[in-house]
Design an enzyme around this catalytic site. Structure first.
Site, mmCIF file in Angstrom:
data_model
loop_
_atom_site.group_PDB
_atom_site.id
_atom_site.type_symbol
_atom_site.label_atom_id
_atom_site.label_comp_id
_atom_site.label_asym_id
_atom_site.label_seq_id
_atom_site.Cartn_x
_atom_site.Cartn_y
_atom_site.Cartn_z
ATOM 1 N N GLU A 479 0.831 -1.211 0.000
ATOM 2 C CA GLU A 479 0.000 0.000 0.000
ATOM 3 C C GLU A 479 0.864 1.260 0.000
ATOM 4 O O GLU A 479 0.535 2.239 -0.681
ATOM 5 C CB GLU A 479 -0.965 -0.012 1.187
ATOM 6 C CG GLU A 479 -1.949 -1.178 1.207
ATOM 7 C CD GLU A 479 -2.775 -1.309 -0.067
ATOM 8 O OE1 GLU A 479 -2.956 -0.299 -0.786
ATOM 9 O OE2 GLU A 479 -3.232 -2.430 -0.361
ATOM 10 N N ASP A 542 3.267 -4.621 -5.844
ATOM 11 C CA ASP A 542 3.687 -5.952 -5.389
ATOM 12 C C ASP A 542 5.208 -6.058 -5.325
ATOM 13 O O ASP A 542 5.777 -6.530 -4.335
ATOM 14 C CB ASP A 542 3.149 -7.032 -6.332
ATOM 15 C CG ASP A 542 1.681 -7.321 -6.115
ATOM 16 O OD1 ASP A 542 1.150 -6.978 -5.043
ATOM 17 O OD2 ASP A 542 1.057 -7.907 -7.018
#
Length: 564
Positions: A479, A542
């Site tokens: 995030e 990611d």
């Protein structure tokens, strides 16, 4: 046994994948879904007790949820009522006599939760993220993306046929004749094909910085001369706005031929179908299942949720933040909250260190990135308080489920319009605490981790530090990485659209993200091909997230690569 260096995914997940079963009422399974099902089971068993009057919390908001849930779960009563509770709602739309009558009622319909196909809303301004402004969006399409409408798309004909069959079966339950159904759906499909020519594709919509097109009010009104926009917005927000942001610029430049008396028959057909579909969650179970047939076909989900799950999810909708707060109180301790807060601090420090060691950014850009990291607002577990409007969500058990749903929706609709020209509420959560998810909001520069994802296997106070960093650490870092992905990179520390990069550095950034696009482009993914451009922001998050989480884990004395 597959070696890590040969196929990392299969080496880690291969044995699990051999025995994993996708539930019939869900399209996917995996670690997130396993945890979501645990929480679902907890909530279903808990709310079963509440429905029976056992252990209902001493909380007025949750008591109103239970009352609403009781109406949703009373399928005998819903079956006996049939479509009657929705008849007046649908008939009001069917009885619209002209485009002029429709246009004169748009504001009233919007505030009452009735279909308008008037895709406006209130959200933060891209250029000044502290204030909420008016946005003009575009309509949705029947097919998942505009690219599906190409004549040579292999799924176009099949999906449109499935959609049509699903609507035919549904409309027959509402006493439309075969002739009426054919006429209605022909017109809706014609209009949908027009929408598909103009609305943004998913790939276009994924590039946030390209969506900002501010129009002065008079210039925008000129695009749709047959809509009384000044009258409409005077009712919705109390005055004529000075401007509107138009991400769907291509659609609105063509809208004069859509919002027009000459197109009324097709618009009317779409409004009627929308009115019918709006009522389907609240009537008989057969109607609910029919209404979801096309979506299940799209997602490959073999069957609908059972009655028990459907009633729970319907009832929790208007009360989800309150239910999340209850869940967090049961499952997320103050000690865990403090520990996760510290992990966020640690992960931000890891990012700062990685920036300090970066060899392709100039000090000017690095310093601004660190400023952005310094003011990221983390929200952990649950909101400090519920939105005020929750206290006004009162359920009347003498009314039908559908009537209560309408009453409850009025509160949220009025709130959404009341935000226009008001300061952005940074404490407002975009998901409830019992949802297994997390997010970064680039316009608020904040990260949110609901209590539900702060559970094993992602996180546990009693797990090793490596297991926690490989779980929730990777999620936290993912995030944070969104603050610097292909979208987040365009927003400054205040959440405003602002180029804070040097030209040289942004070019270097673009070259690196292009490599990620190229790496994923065209790869096989469960029978489809990956669109590298559409997925790049998640792939960047990611890659950055795993790298940062691993770096943090390695700093701990008990580091274990296997447990990570």
């Amino acid at each position: 046994m597959t070696r890590l260096q040969d196929d990392f995914y299969d080496a880690i997940n291969g044995e699990w994948a051999k025995t994993a079963v996708i539930p019939d009422d869900k399209p996917v399974t995996g670690g997130f879904m396993d945890l979501a099902e645990e929480i679902e089971d907890l909530m279903l068993s808990t709310t079963d007790k509440w429905l029976a009057g056992d252990g209902v919390p001493e909380d007025a908001i949750l008591q109103n949820f239970v009352a609403y849930h009781r109406l949703a779960a009373d399928y005998d009563k819903r079956e006996a009522a049939g479509t009657e509770p929705a008849r007046a709602y649908i008939d009001e739309i069917r009885n619209l006599a002209s485009f002029e009558e429709y246009a004169s009622k748009i504001a009233d319909f919007e505030l009452a939760g009735k279909p308008t196909y008037f895709p406006f809303g209130v959200a933060p301004d891209f250029m000044d993220a502290r204030i909420n402004v008016l946005w003009a969006d575009g309509p949705g399409t029947i097919l998942p993306d505009t690219t599906y409408y190409a004549e040579d798309h292999p799924q176009k004909a099949d999906l449109l046929a499935k959609w049509r069959k699903a609507q035919e079966d549904l409309l027959a339950k509402f006493d439309f004749t075969e002739e009426e159904i054919k006429d209605l759906l022909d017109k809706v499909l014609d209009l949908d094909a027009v929408f598909a020519q103009y609305v943004l594709s998913n790939e276009e919509s994924s590039e946030y910085a390209k969506l900002y097109h501010p129009y002065k009010w008079d210039d925008f009104k000129a695009l749709v001369p047959e809509l009384p926009l000044t009258d409409i917005f005077t009712k919705l927000i109390g005055q004529e706005p000075d401007q509107v942001i138009v991400p769907e610029e291509r659609f609105w430049k063509a809208a004069k031929d859509i919002y027009t008396a000459a197109n009324w028959d097709k618009l009317h057909a779409l409004l009627i179908l929308s009115a019918v579909r709006n009522t389907t969650p609240y009537l008989t179970d057969d109607i609910r299942v029919l209404a979801g047939a096309y979506q299940r076909a799209l997602s490959g989900t073999p069957q609908a949720q059972d009655k028990k799950k459907a009633a729970y999810y319907l009832a929790q909708g208007p009360f989800n933040q309150a239910i999340g707060l209850w869940y967090a109180g049961q499952k997320f301790s103050p000690e865990a909250k403090a520990d996760v807060e510290q992990k966020v601090v640690t992960m931000i420090e890891v990012y700062k260190n990685r920036l300090a060691q970066n060899d392709w950014l100039t000090p000017e850009t690095r310093d601004k990135a660190i400023v952005k990291l310094n003011v990221i607002k983390p929200y952990i577990g649950y909101p400090d308080e519920l939105p005020e409007r929750y206290s006004r969500k009162i359920v009347d058990e003498n009314l039908t489920l559908f009537e209560n749903a309408q009453k409850l929706s009025l509160i949220d609709i009025a709130y959404s319009w009341s935000k226009w020209n008001q300061p952005v509420d940074y404490k407002e959560w975009g998901m409830p605490a019992h949802m297994v998810n997390a997010y970064y909001n680039p316009q608020k520069n904040l990260i949110v981790f609901p209590a539900a994802i702060l559970q094993a296997p992602f996180y546990d106070l009693h797990q090793s530090s490596s297991a926690n960093y490989g779980g929730i650490g990777a999620v936290i870092a993912h995030e944070i990485s969104h603050a610097f992905d292909t979208n987040g990179a365009s927003f400054d520390e205040n959440g405003s659209l602002n180029n804070w990069w040097t030209e040289h550095d942004y070019q270097a950034f673009t070259e690196r993200t292009q490599k990620v696009i190229d790496q994923f482009e065209g790869q096989d993914s469960y029978g489809a091909k990956v669109n590298g451009k559409l997925t790049v922001s998640e792939n960047v998050a990611d890659l950055g997230g795993i790298a940062a989480a691993l770096e943090a884990a390695k700093k701990e004395a008990d580091f274990s690569a296997e447990e990570f």
